[in-house]
Design a protein around this motif. Structure first.
Motif, short mmCIF file in Angstrom:
data_model
loop_
_atom_site.label_atom_id
_atom_site.label_comp_id
_atom_site.label_asym_id
_atom_site.label_seq_id
_atom_site.Cartn_x
_atom_site.Cartn_y
_atom_site.Cartn_z
N HIS A 130 41.64 48.53 46.03
CA HIS A 130 41.73 48.17 44.61
C HIS A 130 40.97 46.87 44.36
N TYR A 131 40.05 46.93 43.41
CA TYR A 131 39.28 45.72 43.07
C TYR A 131 38.54 45.98 41.76
N PHE A 132 37.82 44.95 41.29
CA PHE A 132 36.98 45.12 40.11
C PHE A 132 35.81 46.07 40.45
N ALA A 133 35.00 46.38 39.43
CA ALA A 133 33.89 47.31 39.63
C ALA A 133 32.67 46.58 40.21
N GLY A 159 32.06 41.41 45.13
CA GLY A 159 33.02 40.30 45.15
C GLY A 159 33.74 40.14 46.48
N ARG A 160 35.02 39.82 46.38
CA ARG A 160 35.80 39.54 47.60
C ARG A 160 36.26 40.80 48.31
N ALA A 161 35.91 41.96 47.78
CA ALA A 161 36.27 43.22 48.45
C ALA A 161 35.15 43.69 49.38
N LEU A 221 49.39 47.06 38.04
CA LEU A 221 49.40 46.77 39.49
C LEU A 221 50.34 45.62 39.80
N ARG A 222 50.29 44.59 38.92
CA ARG A 222 51.13 43.42 39.15
C ARG A 222 52.62 43.79 39.17
N VAL A 223 53.03 44.71 38.28
CA VAL A 223 54.46 45.06 38.24
C VAL A 223 54.81 46.18 39.24
N PHE A 239 50.64 39.27 47.30
CA PHE A 239 50.55 37.88 46.82
C PHE A 239 49.90 37.83 45.44
N ASP A 240 50.10 38.92 44.67
CA ASP A 240 49.68 38.95 43.27
C ASP A 240 48.16 38.78 43.11
N GLN A 241 47.38 39.18 44.13
CA GLN A 241 45.93 39.05 44.02
C GLN A 241 45.21 40.30 44.54
N LEU A 242 43.99 40.44 44.08
CA LEU A 242 43.07 41.46 44.60
C LEU A 242 42.10 40.76 45.55
N PRO A 243 41.45 41.47 46.44
CA PRO A 243 41.54 42.90 46.69
C PRO A 243 42.86 43.31 47.35
N LEU A 244 43.21 44.59 47.10
CA LEU A 244 44.39 45.21 47.69
C LEU A 244 43.92 46.46 48.44
N SER A 275 46.64 42.55 51.62
CA SER A 275 45.69 41.76 50.83
C SER A 275 45.20 40.56 51.63
N GLN A 276 44.39 39.76 50.96
CA GLN A 276 43.69 38.59 51.52
C GLN A 276 42.49 39.08 52.34
N SER A 277 41.30 38.87 51.77
CA SER A 277 40.10 39.46 52.38
C SER A 277 39.93 39.06 53.84
N THR A 278 40.28 37.83 54.19
CA THR A 278 40.07 37.44 55.59
C THR A 278 41.05 38.16 56.52
N VAL A 325 38.91 41.91 32.63
CA VAL A 325 40.16 42.30 33.30
C VAL A 325 41.09 41.10 33.43
N LEU A 326 40.51 39.94 33.79
CA LEU A 326 41.36 38.75 34.01
C LEU A 326 41.63 37.99 32.71
N GLN A 327 40.99 38.42 31.63
CA GLN A 327 41.12 37.77 30.31
C GLN A 327 40.80 36.28 30.42
N1 LIG Z 1 41.79 34.27 49.26
C1 LIG Z 1 41.88 35.50 48.51
C2 LIG Z 1 41.39 35.24 47.10
C3 LIG Z 1 41.76 36.39 46.21
C4 LIG Z 1 41.40 36.15 44.78
O1 LIG Z 1 41.07 35.03 44.34
N2 LIG Z 1 41.50 37.23 44.00
C5 LIG Z 1 41.22 37.15 42.60
C6 LIG Z 1 40.14 38.16 42.25
S1 LIG Z 1 38.65 37.85 43.15
C7 LIG Z 1 42.48 37.53 41.85
O2 LIG Z 1 43.23 38.40 42.27
N3 LIG Z 1 42.70 36.87 40.71
C8 LIG Z 1 43.82 37.14 39.86
C9 LIG Z 1 45.01 36.29 40.21
O3 LIG Z 1 44.92 35.44 41.13
O4 LIG Z 1 46.02 36.44 39.54
C10 LIG Z 1 41.05 36.60 49.19
O5 LIG Z 1 40.02 36.27 49.79
O6 LIG Z 1 41.43 37.77 49.13
#
Ligand SMILES: N[C@@H](CCC(=O)N[C@@H](CS)C(=O)NCC(=O)O)C(=O)O
Length: 230
Positions: free
Chosen positions: A5-8, A11-13, A41-43, A49-54, A63-66, A212-214
């Motif tokens: 799951h990520y943007f189109a 990026g970090r995916a 997705l958030r709910v 950890f409430d972030q993408l990529p998933l 999650s967490q790209s690393t 998407v992130l507004q």
């Molecule tokens: N350290 C994280 C950074 C993840 C990150 O910053 N994700 C952004 C999108 S690139 C995100 O989910 N932003 C929305 C939010 O944090 O609520 C990783 O590398 O996966």
């Protein structure tokens, strides 16, 4: 099916996509296209950890790209042969992240010339170190005598650099060889030629992320607050 799951866009995916490809694991980009989809997705409880990529894989949501690339490296045996190899994989991958950031941010810069000069200064800093490391190891790989995830993320970053600055690896014969070798691996070559591979990010990608992130667009773009709500 394994879902990312990520943007189109890349990026970090993107490093995760390269690792899935290297492991020859079929996956699908699950594109988050709207604020409503992100809210859902958030709910859903799927975002640890409430972030993408998933990544949805092996009956878990991670999650967490690393962490994702290291999970796949262990799963696919791309973490070297011993603890010292693993240490070097981590050192190289950390440095690659510092190199790659300039390419990842390129689409968000006011003009391509500025983006390329920021990339060039990162390459001037790290390129000679990578080249000399490849010379010392002497196997064509950045760690040990077989492919590790360090080679894969390095090739991914170099590919991004080459797409924006095609002659940037002149003077780096060993890096050039590594990029050619890794992009020729069957899983990676197939991925790069597949619909799951996104093009070089441009304004469309920057706008889709902001939508998407507004959040505001970079200030050089027209109507920078057009997606900001409230
Ligand atoms: N350290 C994280 C950074 C993840 C990150 O910053 N994700 C952004 C999108 S690139 C995100 O989910 N932003 C929305 C939010 O944090 O609520 C990783 O590398 O996966």
């Amino acid at each position: 099916m394994i879902k990312l799951h990520y943007f189109a866009g890349r990026g970090r995916a993107e490093t995760t996509r390269w690792m899935l490809a290297a492991c020859e694991i079929a996956f699908q980009n699950a594109v988050v296209q709207s604020p409503a989809e992100l809210a859902a997705l958030r709910v859903s409880g799927k975002l640890p950890f409430d972030q993408l990529p998933l990544l949805e894989i092996d009956n878990q949501c991670i999650s967490q790209s690393t962490a994702l690339i290291r999970y796949l490296a262990r799963r696919g045996d791309f973490y070297g042969d011993n603890n010292n190899d693993a240490l070097w994989c981590d050192m190289v991958a950390g440095t690659v992240a510092d190199l790659a950031e300039a390419a990842m941010q390129a689409a968000f810069q006011a003009d391509t010339g500025l983006a390329v000069s920021m990339m060039q200064s990162r390459l001037d800093k790290f390129g000679p170190r990578f080249e000399s490391r490849l010379g010392q190891v002497g196997t064509g790989f950045i760690v040990g005598s077989r492919v590790t995830f360090a080679d894969i993320v390095l090739a991914s970053a170099l590919t991004d650099y080459l797409e924006l600055a095609p002659s940037c690896l002149q003077g780096y014969p060993l890096l050039t060889q590594l990029q050619t070798r890794i992009t020729g691996l069957p899983g990676i070559a197939r991925y790069l030629d597949s619909p799951e591979r996104y093009p070089v990010p441009g304004d469309e990608y920057v706008m889709s992320v902001a939508r998407v992130l507004q959040r505001p667009l970079p200030s050089h773009m027209a109507d920078p607050n057009q997606f900001v709500v409230g």
